[in-house]
Enzyme design. Structure first.
Site, PDB file in Angstrom:
ATOM      1  N   ASN A   9       0.879  -1.176   0.000  1.00 50.46           N
ATOM      2  CA  ASN A   9       0.000   0.000   0.000  1.00 50.46           C
ATOM      3  C   ASN A   9       0.914   1.222   0.000  1.00 50.46           C
ATOM      4  OD1 ASN A   9      -1.849   2.010   0.408  1.00 50.46           O
ATOM      5  ND2 ASN A   9      -2.315   1.461   2.532  1.00 50.46           N
ATOM      6  N   TRP A  10       1.079   1.795  -1.190  1.00 48.92           N
ATOM      7  CA  TRP A  10       2.020   2.925  -1.309  1.00 48.92           C
ATOM      8  C   TRP A  10       1.458   4.202  -0.704  1.00 48.92           C
ATOM      9  CZ3 TRP A  10       3.626   2.435  -7.207  1.00 48.92           C
ATOM     10  CH2 TRP A  10       4.301   1.218  -7.388  1.00 48.92           C
ATOM     11  N   LYS A  11       0.181   4.228  -0.410  1.00 49.26           N
ATOM     12  CA  LYS A  11      -0.480   5.426   0.129  1.00 49.26           C
ATOM     13  C   LYS A  11      -0.232   6.616  -0.800  1.00 49.26           C
ATOM     14  CE  LYS A  11       0.018   3.475   4.702  1.00 49.26           C
ATOM     15  NZ  LYS A  11      -0.112   3.679   6.114  1.00 49.26           N
ATOM     16  N   HIS A  97      -9.589   1.186   4.471  1.00 53.89           N
ATOM     17  CA  HIS A  97      -8.351   1.391   5.233  1.00 53.89           C
ATOM     18  C   HIS A  97      -8.644   2.358   6.382  1.00 53.89           C
ATOM     19  CE1 HIS A  97      -4.291   2.602   6.286  1.00 53.89           C
ATOM     20  NE2 HIS A  97      -3.860   1.517   5.656  1.00 53.89           N
ATOM     21  N   GLU A  99      -7.093   4.749   7.558  1.00 54.61           N
ATOM     22  CA  GLU A  99      -6.847   6.174   7.259  1.00 54.61           C
ATOM     23  C   GLU A  99      -8.038   6.775   6.524  1.00 54.61           C
ATOM     24  OE1 GLU A  99      -3.030   5.622   5.381  1.00 54.61           O
ATOM     25  OE2 GLU A  99      -2.177   5.075   7.317  1.00 54.61           O
ATOM     26  N   GLU A 169      -5.806  -4.791  10.383  1.00 51.77           N
ATOM     27  CA  GLU A 169      -4.733  -3.839  10.641  1.00 51.77           C
ATOM     28  C   GLU A 169      -5.029  -3.061  11.915  1.00 51.77           C
ATOM     29  OE1 GLU A 169      -2.595  -2.703   6.767  1.00 51.77           O
ATOM     30  OE2 GLU A 169      -4.326  -1.424   6.942  1.00 51.77           O
ATOM     31  N   GLY A 175       2.215   2.210  10.657  1.00 49.36           N
ATOM     32  CA  GLY A 175       3.178   3.285  10.493  1.00 49.36           C
ATOM     33  C   GLY A 175       3.849   3.715  11.789  1.00 49.36           C
ATOM     34  N   SER A 215       3.146  -2.171  10.409  1.00 48.80           N
ATOM     35  CA  SER A 215       4.599  -2.195  10.635  1.00 48.80           C
ATOM     36  C   SER A 215       5.220  -3.560  10.340  1.00 48.80           C
ATOM     37  CB  SER A 215       4.926  -1.731  12.060  1.00 48.80           C
ATOM     38  OG  SER A 215       4.498  -0.391  12.232  1.00 48.80           O
ATOM     39  N   GLY A 236       2.636  -1.231   4.298  1.00 49.23           N
ATOM     40  CA  GLY A 236       2.721   0.188   3.973  1.00 49.23           C
ATOM     41  C   GLY A 236       4.157   0.597   3.699  1.00 49.23           C
ATOM     42  N   GLY A 237       4.802   1.175   4.714  1.00 46.43           N
ATOM     43  CA  GLY A 237       6.142   1.750   4.554  1.00 46.43           C
ATOM     44  C   GLY A 237       7.133   0.839   3.839  1.00 46.43           C
TER      45      GLY A 237
END
Ligand code: PEP
Length: 252
Positions: A9-11, A97, A99, A169, A175, A215, A236-237
């Site tokens: 997930n590159w966001k 998600h 966010e 999640e 993150g 994470s 993610g990251g």
């Protein structure tokens, strides 16, 4: 048989040039080193989808959007419909998600529309759920996640339910560098699988791919993926670095 899936997930990261370069890097690393039987998904921004889909071998890498419109088409300025997403070559849609739930106020009602539109278009929803820290600290995370599922994907027919992927999640792990322990993740995924068995049946529960996200990194992926109910990760990251993403894929 459920699939093992590692989805990035590159966001809201990468320019188009950077995103295409990252996708090509992941694609060639997967081609060189293999991904065993893991389905690799790249969750790119809308603006990148067509270029990313054109840059990779879609037999090797699947492409996902990170969201979709809650309407099929029409006067909804700035929205991107599922049929638009499909027309880029993408096959998956991340829905719900945390966010988006938090910053864009996506309710269960909105998520139901998005899941239905995605399924109707023949794309695979990656449905996200998970609790905030205060809920975990109060010890009510199971009830919270159960309600999230009951208000949304548990309204689907067994046939439709069988087509989606779930990503658990915990918000406190996204993150933050604070991963859920493999036992915490396993316990929640086993709980979700049990809820599916009760709502639908054992076969549907056994066949449902349930991912962990929060994470996840090359250093903890092996331990997480060794748990019996964890069928992969939403990353993610670490999905922004091709080598790290590959290390997570190869943690299986
Ligand atoms: C995510 O946002 O889906 C996620 C899991 O992020 P991170 O891996 O950076 O915690």
């Amino acid at each position: 048989m459920r699939k093992k899936i590692v989805a990035g997930n590159w966001k809201c990261n990468t320019t188009l040039t950077e995103g295409v370069a990252l996708a090509k890097q992941v694609d060639s690393l997967v081609a060189e080193r293999g991904a065993k039987d893991v389905v690799v998904v790249l969750g790119a921004p809308f603006t990148h989808l067509a270029s990313v889909a054109a840059a990779v071998d879609l037999n090797r890498i699947a492409v996902s959007s990170q969201n979709c419109a809650a309407e099929a088409k029409g006067a909804f300025t700035g929205e991107v419909s599922v049929s638009m997403i499909q027309s880029t070559g993408a096959s998956h849609v991340i829905i719900g998600h945390s966010e988006r739930r938090e910053y864009y106020h996506e309710t269960s009602e909105i998520l139901n529309k998005k899941v239905a539109l995605t399924l109707a278009q023949g794309l695979t929803p990656i449905y996200c759920c998970g609790e905030a820290l205060a809920i975990r600290e109060a010890g009510t995370e199971n009830e919270f996640v159960k309600t999230q599922l009951e208000e949304t994907i548990f309204n689907l027919s067994p046939e439709d339910f069988g087509k989606l992927v779930i990503a658990y999640e915990p918000i406190w792990a996204i993150g933050t560098g604070r991963t859920a322990s493999s036992q915490q993740a396993q316990d929640m995924l086993a709980f979700i699988r049990q809820l599916i068995a009760t709502k639908y049946n054992q076969t549907i529960a056994a066949d449902c791919s349930i991912l962990y996200g929060g994470s996840c990194s090359p250093s903890n992926a092996k331990e997480l993926f060794s748990q019996p109910d964890i069928d992969g990760g939403l990353i993610g990251g670490a999905s922004l670095k091709a080598e790290d993403f590959l290390a997570i894929i190869n943690a299986y």
